[in-house]
Design an enzyme around this catalytic site. Structure first.
Site, PDB file in Angstrom:
ATOM      1  N   LEU A 111       2.777  -0.530   7.426  1.00 22.59           N
ATOM      2  CA  LEU A 111       1.788   0.525   7.591  1.00 22.59           C
ATOM      3  C   LEU A 111       0.972   0.573   6.307  1.00 22.59           C
ATOM      4  CD1 LEU A 111       3.701   3.518   9.248  1.00 22.59           C
ATOM      5  CD2 LEU A 111       1.971   2.065  10.303  1.00 22.59           C
ATOM      6  N   ASP A 112      -0.345   0.729   6.430  1.00 22.75           N
ATOM      7  CA  ASP A 112      -1.180   0.853   5.240  1.00 22.75           C
ATOM      8  C   ASP A 112      -0.682   2.012   4.377  1.00 22.75           C
ATOM      9  OD1 ASP A 112      -2.793  -1.143   6.313  1.00 22.75           O
ATOM     10  OD2 ASP A 112      -4.065   0.318   7.342  1.00 22.75           O
ATOM     11  N   THR A 113      -0.984   1.929   3.092  1.00 24.94           N
ATOM     12  CA  THR A 113      -0.573   2.991   2.176  1.00 24.94           C
ATOM     13  C   THR A 113      -1.108   4.346   2.612  1.00 24.94           C
ATOM     14  OG1 THR A 113      -0.554   1.391   0.362  1.00 24.94           O
ATOM     15  CG2 THR A 113      -0.584   3.726  -0.238  1.00 24.94           C
ATOM     16  N   ASP A 114      -2.330   4.373   3.149  1.00 27.92           N
ATOM     17  CA  ASP A 114      -2.943   5.639   3.564  1.00 27.92           C
ATOM     18  C   ASP A 114      -2.691   5.970   5.032  1.00 27.92           C
ATOM     19  OD1 ASP A 114      -4.453   3.487   4.284  1.00 27.92           O
ATOM     20  OD2 ASP A 114      -6.385   4.314   3.647  1.00 27.92           O
ATOM     21  N   THR A 115      -1.770   5.261   5.667  1.00 27.82           N
ATOM     22  CA  THR A 115      -1.372   5.556   7.048  1.00 27.82           C
ATOM     23  C   THR A 115       0.059   6.063   7.058  1.00 27.82           C
ATOM     24  OG1 THR A 115      -2.833   3.859   7.979  1.00 27.82           O
ATOM     25  CG2 THR A 115      -1.006   4.588   9.356  1.00 27.82           C
TER      26      THR A 115
END
Length: 247
Positions: A111-115
């Site tokens: 998962l992306d860091t901002d997700t």
């Protein structure tokens, strides 16, 4: 089911009892009642032996995963946490959520860091490989807060597909949950595993993502698990995961 010799395999009722289905006597009753299947065939004979790893065993239609020492965890990853067990740049990573776990675990996909949202952690390398491999097309569900008023017609366009820099991309399902003050809350299913694919698809159609959360991975649901919390998968959830990548 291949018929094993009398010296091969483990008695089916013992396998069921070891898996935590019920006591051995109760498992024998389940077999007698026709509620147990092995490789698609109902088994009622008490002497049947099985291979707990190779044979597909079900009770009332639900997969019974083989008994194992592997760990299977569901994590609700917070935003700002890197999907890594040891970030080289010193940013918050998954170790901060697993301080009391003795096993060496690794994440299934990213998962992306901002997700935020659902992430699977395990030390079962074979299952992890299957879940992450594109050939099995495991569906993931996301909820996104996006800029702009997303139209109901947008779903048809996204299901037909759009062309991104690295090739075509489409969603399996799309719906608008809410619209308010120039923003929209949408939900979508994808089985594509390319980098930041949900964000790129939505940005391509003019609805940049403000916040993104993964709420489902195959048969698993995030439910009401608190942000930053972890929990063990249930026997039924593990069985469903095995089913989702069955060849």
């Amino acid at each position: 089911m291949t018929e094993p010799s009398s010296l091969e395999g483990v008695r089916l009722q013992k396998v069921l009892a070891q898996a935590g289905i019920a006591s051995r006597r109760r498992c024998e009753q389940l077999m007698a009642d026709g509620r147990v299947e092995v490789n698609g065939e109902t088994v009622t004979q008490m002497g049947v032996r099985v291979d707990p790893v190779a044979d597909v065993i079900r009770v009332d239609g639900k997969r019974v995963p083989p008994r194992t020492d592997h760990a299977y965890l569901l994590v609700n990853k917070p935003r700002g946490v890197v999907t890594s067990m040891a970030d080289e740049r010193g940013r918050p990573d998954l170790r901060s959520l697993l301080a009391d776990r003795p096993e060496r675990l690794f994440h299934v996909g990213r998962l992306d860091t901002d997700t935020s949202g659902l992430l699977i952690l395990t030390n079962d390398g074979d299952l992890a490989h299957r879940l992450a491999h594109p050939s099995f097309e495991v569906t993931k569900t996301y909820v996104a807060l996006v800029k702009g008023d997303a139209s109901d017609a947008l779903g048809s366009r996204l299901r037909e597909g759009v062309r991104l820099d690295d090739g075509p991309a489409a969603v399996d399902r799309f719906r608008v949950v809410d619209r308010s003050r120039g923003r929209s809350l949408v939900e979508l299913d994808v089985h594509i595993g390319r980098n930041r694919i949900v964000r790129r698809i939505l940005d391509h159609v003019g609805h940049p993502v403000v916040e993104l959360t993964r709420t489902a991975f195959g048969p698993l649901r995030l439910g009401d698990l608190a942000v930053g919390a972890t929990r063990e998968l249930s026997r039924d959830e593990i069985g469903a995961l095995f089913d989702s990548v069955e060849t």
